[in-house]
Design an enzyme around this catalytic site. Structure first.
Site, PDB file in Angstrom:
ATOM      1  N   PHE A 196      -0.014  -3.560  -2.207  1.00 18.50           N
ATOM      2  CA  PHE A 196      -1.453  -3.286  -2.251  1.00 18.50           C
ATOM      3  C   PHE A 196      -2.178  -4.492  -1.675  1.00 18.50           C
ATOM      4  O   PHE A 196      -2.012  -5.614  -2.163  1.00 18.50           O
ATOM      5  CB  PHE A 196      -1.935  -3.021  -3.683  1.00 18.50           C
ATOM      6  CG  PHE A 196      -3.393  -2.648  -3.723  1.00 18.50           C
ATOM      7  CD1 PHE A 196      -3.796  -1.348  -3.450  1.00 18.50           C
ATOM      8  CD2 PHE A 196      -4.368  -3.602  -3.986  1.00 18.50           C
ATOM      9  CE1 PHE A 196      -5.148  -1.001  -3.448  1.00 18.50           C
ATOM     10  CE2 PHE A 196      -5.724  -3.257  -3.993  1.00 18.50           C
ATOM     11  CZ  PHE A 196      -6.101  -1.959  -3.726  1.00 18.50           C
ATOM     12  N   LYS A 246      -9.736 -12.886  -6.468  1.00 16.23           N
ATOM     13  CA  LYS A 246      -9.631 -12.643  -7.902  1.00 16.23           C
ATOM     14  C   LYS A 246      -9.921 -13.881  -8.770  1.00 16.23           C
ATOM     15  O   LYS A 246     -11.069 -14.215  -8.985  1.00 16.23           O
ATOM     16  CB  LYS A 246      -8.259 -12.041  -8.220  1.00 16.23           C
ATOM     17  CG  LYS A 246      -8.161 -10.577  -7.740  1.00 16.23           C
ATOM     18  CD  LYS A 246      -6.997  -9.884  -8.363  1.00 16.23           C
ATOM     19  CE  LYS A 246      -6.850  -8.443  -7.929  1.00 16.23           C
ATOM     20  NZ  LYS A 246      -7.637  -7.488  -8.677  1.00 16.23           N
ATOM     21  N   ASP A 259       0.028 -12.657   0.572  1.00 22.18           N
ATOM     22  CA  ASP A 259      -1.157 -12.196  -0.148  1.00 22.18           C
ATOM     23  C   ASP A 259      -1.042 -12.658  -1.596  1.00 22.18           C
ATOM     24  O   ASP A 259      -0.291 -12.093  -2.393  1.00 22.18           O
ATOM     25  CB  ASP A 259      -1.248 -10.670  -0.055  1.00 22.18           C
ATOM     26  CG  ASP A 259      -2.471 -10.120  -0.802  1.00 22.18           C
ATOM     27  OD1 ASP A 259      -3.064 -10.855  -1.615  1.00 22.18           O
ATOM     28  OD2 ASP A 259      -2.806  -8.941  -0.584  1.00 22.18           O
TER      29      ASP A 259
END
Ligand code: PLP
Length: 403
Positions: free
Chosen positions: A136, A257, A221
């Protein structure tokens, strides 16, 4: 059964006013303090999801509140025709985590950090990308192109680029997919949305070798795993996850995040030759690098150091994992610091989420038989133990609700 949803008037107003992209809200939350949040009926919950790995310092941490307030009171926003000190300081701090020279592009979210990385890979002159099954990377069209889940992708095809998906953690499959036409391999050091999937300890080193052999970039990522989540600043440098004898030096790392501790910020960090691929005019953003967001991120980094939260996350994650695994109805626990995924022997993850909520705990179920937790790094041992004490009862109730 699905998680109980709030019955307040606010929920109806939500449904009437917001696009239905997330389904009905589970609760309407009105305030938070530390690792706890309260809903509009005044009920308190222990937030074991932390805004999906965002609230690194929990809610209303005084260091973030002070940094944001001070910066907003001093200089809240400037265009990218101008520089600000928080932006420069933060870029330097992120580069120092690696130690190599590099450059940073700031964004407002994880998907935008990945979008910047994707554009950067295009400047190699190559277009082929290799990504992992289960991956994702976000919802904008570029990030979606390297996201594996068909339910997310299919409604939006054609997506940009030529992408080959390979099984996650399988170095041989990766080697077979990468060619001299490959611009980059993009991979998460631990797959978060897939339910916390940890690859073999030598996988990232193999990915580095394979990409180097073909002149392709290695793009990690770390949007979910970065900034202390796994008990190290960056998961690909965490000796618990990656063989310390096989250090991995990626060309690009994307972050978001936890970086802003709840204030939206992302970063695309590039090293070596990759750092200068994006040239003036190639990319831009109005809000990326906003001084308030950067000040919040600096406060997050300082507080992680001052409160020893890297070691704390590693130790508390291990304690939670051991406690959760003690129940026979849990078939596997995968913990990378305070990013914890567990598999249940029965596909009752929605019932577990609902029962946990009734007991005053917020967790999440990324798949029907998986539970995920990503609590604030400031979660206390006592708070973690309160969840472990309720865990058998939560499972009893969840299994009792099975159709
Ligand atoms: N990359 C990873 C690994 C993620 O886990 C996420 C979000 O869950 C994203 C990218 C997208 O981040 P955002 O939702 O901030 O766009």
């Amino acid at each position: 059964m699905t998680a109980p949803t709030t019955t307040s008037n606010w929920a109806d107003r939500y449904t009437g006013a917001l696009m239905n992209t997330f389904g009905p809200p589970r609760l309407v939350l009105t305030r938070g303090q530390g690792a706890q949040v309260w809903d509009d009926a005044g009920t308190r919950y222990l937030d074991l999801l932390g805004g999906i790995a965002v609230n690194a310092l929990g809610h209303a941490h005084p260091a973030v509140v002070a940094a944001v307030t001070r910066q907003l009171d001093t200089l809240g926003h400037v265009s990218n025709f101008f520089a600000t000190r928080p932006q420069i300081e933060l870029a330097e701090r992120l580069l120092a985590m690696d130690g190599r020279p590099g450059r940073v592009f700031f964004t407002n979210s994880g998907t935008e950090a990945n979008e910047a990385a994707l554009k950067l890979t295009r400047r190699t002159g190559r277009t082929h990308l290799v990504a992992a099954e289960g991956a994702f990377h976000g919802r904008t069209m570029g990030a979606l192109a390297v996201t594996a889940k068909e339910a997310y992708r299919l409604p939006f095809e054609p997506l940009p680029g030529e992408v080959t998906f390979v099984p996650y953690g399988d170095a041989e499959a990766l080697a077979a997919a990468v060619t001299d036409r490959t611009a980059a391999v993009v991979v998460e050091p631990v797959q978060g949305e897939a339910g916390v999937v940890v690859p073999p300890r030598d996988y990232l080193a193999a990915a580095r070798q394979i990409t180097a052999d073909h002149g392709a970039l290695l793009w990690l990522d770390e949007v979910q795993t970065g900034i202390g989540r796994t008990g190290a600043w960056l998961a690909h440098r965490n000796p618990e996850l990656v063989d310390a004898e096989l250090p991995v030096r990626p060309d690009v790392v994307t972050l978001a995040k936890g970086l802003g501790g709840g204030i939206p910020i992302g970063a695309c960090v590039a090293f070596g030759d990759a750092a200068t691929l994006l040239q003036p005019g190639n990319h831009g953003t109005t809000f990326g690098g906003n001084p308030v967001a950067c000040a919040a991120a600096l406060a997050v980094l300082d507080t992680i150091v001052a409160e020893g939260l890297l070691d704390h996350a590693a130790a508390l994650g291990a304690r939670l994992a051991t406690g959760l695994a003690a129940d026979a109805r849990v078939s596997e626990v995968r913990a990378a610091g305070l990013l914890i995924g567990l598999d249940l022997t029965e596909p009752v993850s929605a019932e577990v989420v609902a029962a946990a909520q009734r007991h005053g705990f917020i967790v999440n179920n990324p798949t029907p038989d998986r539970i995920r937790m990503a609590p604030p790094l400031i979660l206390t041992a006592g708070e973690a133990d309160s969840f472990l004490a309720a865990w058998p009862q939560i499972l009893d109730e969840a299994l009792g609700e099975q159709p």
